[in-house]
Design an enzyme around this catalytic site. Sequence first.
Site, short mmCIF file in Angstrom:
data_model
loop_
_atom_site.label_atom_id
_atom_site.label_comp_id
_atom_site.label_asym_id
_atom_site.label_seq_id
_atom_site.Cartn_x
_atom_site.Cartn_y
_atom_site.Cartn_z
N ASP A 341 -13.23 -1.98 38.19
CA ASP A 341 -12.66 -0.64 38.20
C ASP A 341 -13.21 0.13 39.41
O ASP A 341 -14.39 0.04 39.72
CB ASP A 341 -13.10 0.06 36.91
CG ASP A 341 -12.42 1.40 36.72
OD1 ASP A 341 -11.19 1.42 36.60
OD2 ASP A 341 -13.13 2.42 36.71
N GLU A 370 -9.81 -2.58 42.02
CA GLU A 370 -9.08 -1.46 42.60
C GLU A 370 -9.75 -1.11 43.93
O GLU A 370 -10.89 -0.65 43.94
CB GLU A 370 -9.16 -0.24 41.69
CG GLU A 370 -8.41 -0.39 40.38
CD GLU A 370 -8.53 0.86 39.52
OE1 GLU A 370 -7.49 1.37 39.07
OE2 GLU A 370 -9.65 1.36 39.30
#
Length: 653
Positions: A341, A370
């Site tokens: 993340d 990400e």
Amino acid sequence: MKKNFLLLLTIAALTMPTKAQKEIYPTYVGSDLGLTFTPTTSSFKIWAPTATKAQLKFYRQPIGGTPTRTIDLKQSKQGTWAITLQGNYEGVYYTFCIQHEEKWLNEVADPYAKAVGTNGKRAMVLDLKKTNPIGWEKDQQPKLKNATDAIIYELHIRDASIAPSSGIANKGKYIGLTETGTKNPAGLTTGLDHLTELGVTHIHLLPFFDYNSVDESNTAPQYNWGYDPVNYNAPEGSYATTTADGAVRIKELKELVQAFHKKGLALVMDVVYNHTGITDESNFNQLVPGYYYRHTADGKYSNATACNNETASEKAMMRKFMLESVLYWAKEYHIDGFRFDLMGVHDIETMNLISAALHKLNPNMLIYGEGWTAGASPLPDSVRALKQNAAKLKGIAVFSDDIRDGIKGSVFEAADRGFASGDTSKIESIKFGIVAATEHPQVNYKKVNYSKKPYAASPQNTIIYAECHDNNTLWDKLAISALKATVAERIEMHKLALSIVLTSQGISFLHAGTEMLRSKYGIENSYNQPDSINAINWNLKTHYIAVFTYVQQLIQLRKAHPAFRMTSTAQIQTNLKFLNAPAGMIGYSINGAAVKDPWKQIQVWFNGTSKSIILPAGLIKGYKTVVVNNEFVKGGVENLLVNGYGCVVLYKD
Ligand code: CA
């Protein structure tokens, strides 16, 4: 990216964070932080270099009650405090607290805790071997030759089974995903059987480390995605059948892993090392105030995560923590991959160390993240694992928001449409995604929506997707943006979008339920919404069985044809040619023979307009059809008319 999901008020700062941006404390080089258990001894060790005293407290239960014992820890080397106790302490719950600047800080579970009780407040002494399900030693992790062979399915544990239509007994639980033979009211498969029927290779589960936002002591329905870590090395309790015994969540998660592996499915863990769910009172801050985080010039917590703090992977002990944590999950739970993340918060060096260590442990490991942040970071962009630095990341892929928004329109502008919903100005963004963000002579990078140059060193660097848990589902986005389209047209748009995802180079990624037109009823950020919004409604499979079948066939097509899964930029440059397509269309050919595909030549065509367009007869001469207008159809190619929002796939064998 997680927006505004965490607005927890923290109690006033216990200590102002130090301005330390350099290593001012000794680094502990051992690998025995936390508990080292044997049936005859338990050794406890924490890293707390600023502590002037440190205590270990024992409890009989995971919450409530008073300590049964308080033990002073002894100062040890490199900033550690430790004690070894003789005897068998299985079943004991424990906490640590330290004295810092003459003040006792809060009791916390050990940040290294591998077992915790209710709400993760106390760690637990246990024998991890006893949490192994029967047959665990024979567990076989799926192979992954190339990252581009992966077809990822992103799923939330509770969403999978909580609806009555799931037919699953253990609703919302780890073991709900171990059940087989489960059916929806129309007798169609659900849960684990559905995943294998669909044919995806990797199940990416949203956070299942111990997170903060669901009260595990309350059995009333609660919901959260779980991007607010408390204990990084212990499983979340609310997915276990009980939290009263810290061993149960561990055993049940292992049962899930085992059930996936028995079906040949790999499991990707969603990890959130970029911030902690609470700030001043986090486990980290109660042992070494301020150390594990980045700070702004004025000494406040920096906030590149939009979650009140950001961790500092460039610091020796945070880097060590992350590295040891992922290796622990990979070894103890047989995890097959990790999704980071807000990976753009972490530094490139740490991510590459993690990738190297995980791939050394298991060459089949799949790692992606990400490549962005949710705010500014004090660490320079050039050293962080941002999308633009993807080529410096070894064995790690980044999500391509370029193709995501090229397909369906910007996630930040509700009305914006993409190529699949009729905005043919997005053609170059789709082409950018078709070549997986690599360098290709026929892509006009100036016209790509976000990235003005290729960022991937190879297609194994890029995740191709149209939607994930963030933002509106694809089906909802189409409803919100393609206002003039009929439902029938939106179904074709949806199928076109998934056709693009599953035929593009790179790593395919699907959001759970997209194969049956999942809706979250227009809720754009459903992180804390009730089950009525988030649950997968398995009746959709009955209503949209034709869409399900099409996605299933696309997955079979991808798996059967290496031409869609080329492994290097050079292969794509040599073998993938964009064709001179009619206006509003994209067409390309792949030299299948060159990559040992059973098909010598392949053509793929996408129509981004609402109008039917006839394919150029000269270009398609001698081909056969496999997909015509978003359906699998075998036949010839004479006068081939592509309907609005249609996909066509042709081949020569
Ligand atoms: Ca929890």
